[in-house]
Design a protein around this motif. Sequence first.
Motif, PDB file in Angstrom:
ATOM      1  N   THR A 161       0.842  -1.196   0.000  1.00  0.00           N
ATOM      2  CA  THR A 161       0.000   0.000   0.000  1.00  0.00           C
ATOM      3  C   THR A 161       0.877   1.246   0.000  1.00  0.00           C
ATOM      4  OG1 THR A 161      -1.755  -1.175   1.172  1.00  0.00           O
ATOM      5  CG2 THR A 161      -1.814   1.228   1.261  1.00  0.00           C
ATOM      6  N   ALA A 162       2.034   1.178   0.666  1.00  0.00           N
ATOM      7  CA  ALA A 162       2.945   2.321   0.707  1.00  0.00           C
ATOM      8  C   ALA A 162       3.405   2.705  -0.696  1.00  0.00           C
ATOM      9  CB  ALA A 162       4.150   2.010   1.598  1.00  0.00           C
ATOM     10  N   ARG A 170      10.720  -7.708   1.674  1.00  0.00           N
ATOM     11  CA  ARG A 170      10.507  -6.618   2.632  1.00  0.00           C
ATOM     12  C   ARG A 170      11.350  -6.877   3.888  1.00  0.00           C
ATOM     13  NH1 ARG A 170       6.178  -8.807   0.801  1.00  0.00           N
ATOM     14  NH2 ARG A 170       4.736  -7.695  -0.506  1.00  0.00           N
ATOM     15  N   ARG A 171      12.105  -5.867   4.307  1.00  0.00           N
ATOM     16  CA  ARG A 171      12.931  -5.987   5.505  1.00  0.00           C
ATOM     17  C   ARG A 171      12.941  -4.669   6.266  1.00  0.00           C
ATOM     18  NH1 ARG A 171      17.529  -7.660   2.674  1.00  0.00           N
ATOM     19  NH2 ARG A 171      16.627  -9.554   1.933  1.00  0.00           N
ATOM     20  N   PHE A 174      13.518   2.390   8.811  1.00  0.00           N
ATOM     21  CA  PHE A 174      13.031   2.362   7.439  1.00  0.00           C
ATOM     22  C   PHE A 174      12.830   0.910   7.026  1.00  0.00           C
ATOM     23  CE2 PHE A 174      17.640   2.449   7.248  1.00  0.00           C
ATOM     24  CZ  PHE A 174      17.952   1.450   6.330  1.00  0.00           C
ATOM     25  N   ARG A 175      12.150   0.729   5.894  1.00  0.00           N
ATOM     26  CA  ARG A 175      11.902  -0.605   5.360  1.00  0.00           C
ATOM     27  C   ARG A 175      12.512  -0.706   3.978  1.00  0.00           C
ATOM     28  NH1 ARG A 175       6.029  -2.964   3.830  1.00  0.00           N
ATOM     29  NH2 ARG A 175       6.212  -1.203   2.439  1.00  0.00           N
ATOM     30  N   GLU A 176      13.285  -1.743   3.751  1.00  0.00           N
ATOM     31  CA  GLU A 176      13.855  -2.002   2.434  1.00  0.00           C
ATOM     32  C   GLU A 176      12.954  -2.975   1.695  1.00  0.00           C
ATOM     33  OE1 GLU A 176      17.743  -3.517   3.318  1.00  0.00           O
ATOM     34  OE2 GLU A 176      18.625  -1.520   3.240  1.00  0.00           O
ATOM     35  N   GLN A 207      13.800   2.187  -0.261  1.00  0.00           N
ATOM     36  CA  GLN A 207      13.434   2.329   1.137  1.00  0.00           C
ATOM     37  C   GLN A 207      12.014   2.879   1.115  1.00  0.00           C
ATOM     38  OE1 GLN A 207      16.418   4.938   2.728  1.00  0.00           O
ATOM     39  NE2 GLN A 207      17.869   3.273   3.016  1.00  0.00           N
ATOM     40  N   LEU A 208      11.084   2.080   1.629  1.00  0.00           N
ATOM     41  CA  LEU A 208       9.663   2.426   1.516  1.00  0.00           C
ATOM     42  C   LEU A 208       8.933   2.079   2.800  1.00  0.00           C
ATOM     43  CD1 LEU A 208       7.473   3.426  -0.485  1.00  0.00           C
ATOM     44  CD2 LEU A 208       7.145   1.055  -1.118  1.00  0.00           C
ATOM     45  N   PRO A 209       8.759   2.940   3.727  1.00  0.00           N
ATOM     46  CA  PRO A 209       9.205   4.322   3.750  1.00  0.00           C
ATOM     47  C   PRO A 209      10.673   4.419   4.131  1.00  0.00           C
ATOM     48  CG  PRO A 209       8.015   3.837   5.762  1.00  0.00           C
ATOM     49  CD  PRO A 209       7.946   2.601   4.898  1.00  0.00           C
ATOM     50  N   GLY A 210      11.292   5.500   3.671  1.00  0.00           N
ATOM     51  CA  GLY A 210      12.685   5.761   3.997  1.00  0.00           C
ATOM     52  C   GLY A 210      12.807   6.409   5.370  1.00  0.00           C
ATOM     53  N   PRO A 211      14.009   6.764   5.785  1.00  0.00           N
ATOM     54  CA  PRO A 211      14.219   7.353   7.107  1.00  0.00           C
ATOM     55  C   PRO A 211      13.391   8.616   7.362  1.00  0.00           C
ATOM     56  CG  PRO A 211      16.316   6.725   6.149  1.00  0.00           C
ATOM     57  CD  PRO A 211      15.274   6.533   5.080  1.00  0.00           C
ATOM     58  N   GLY A 212      13.148   9.438   6.358  1.00  0.00           N
ATOM     59  CA  GLY A 212      12.347  10.650   6.533  1.00  0.00           C
ATOM     60  C   GLY A 212      10.865  10.441   6.284  1.00  0.00           C
ATOM     61  N   GLY A 213      10.464   9.217   5.949  1.00  0.00           N
ATOM     62  CA  GLY A 213       9.065   8.914   5.681  1.00  0.00           C
ATOM     63  C   GLY A 213       8.761   8.751   4.214  1.00  0.00           C
TER      64      GLY A 213
END
Length: 197
Positions: A25-26, A136-137, A151-153, A173-179
Amino acid sequence: MVPALAKLVPGGLRRGSTMSVAGSTALVLALLAEATREGSWATITGMPDVGVAAAAELGVELDRLALVPDPGAEVAAVLSALIDGFDLVVLGPSVARGMQPQLARRLAGRVRNRGAVLLAAGLWPSADLELRVSNRRWRGLTDDGFGHLEFREVVVTSRGRGAAARPRTVALQLPGPGGAVAAAEVSAGRGLTEVAG
């Protein structure tokens, strides 16, 4: 299209096209972000649990987003009206999964005629472009389970027609460190493999 997604969606979100996004969904929300920031109107239907805060964090302009939690019994009429009125129409997994092939073809024709973009969160018959998310990680936790999620890779593979006929694979990166979505750095020994077929 943000640079991290440009490799997956050659030419960006093309008016009159249909896309299928499986597994995230992201990623659907990230695809809406740039378009809504540039002035396009979007609607999401059949996803009553979509996170509005997550959409905003990924960059979606909430004042250009309409939510239709359930299209009801008159799915064809509701979807036709949404395609007529919005630039981007997102269908939730249950709506996409329950779509009859004949109705899907009719709606795809309407999307082409109206110059809209249809994004199905799930499989869509004869989609112009298919995006699949795998591997997904989450990062940020130590081996013993402590820490904070940072964050999620993910790995996203796209395939489709025309310029997108050759499959492309990108680490994000989904989401990355900043969202927001960001390109993931692929470390040595953990490269991506592109497989045709």
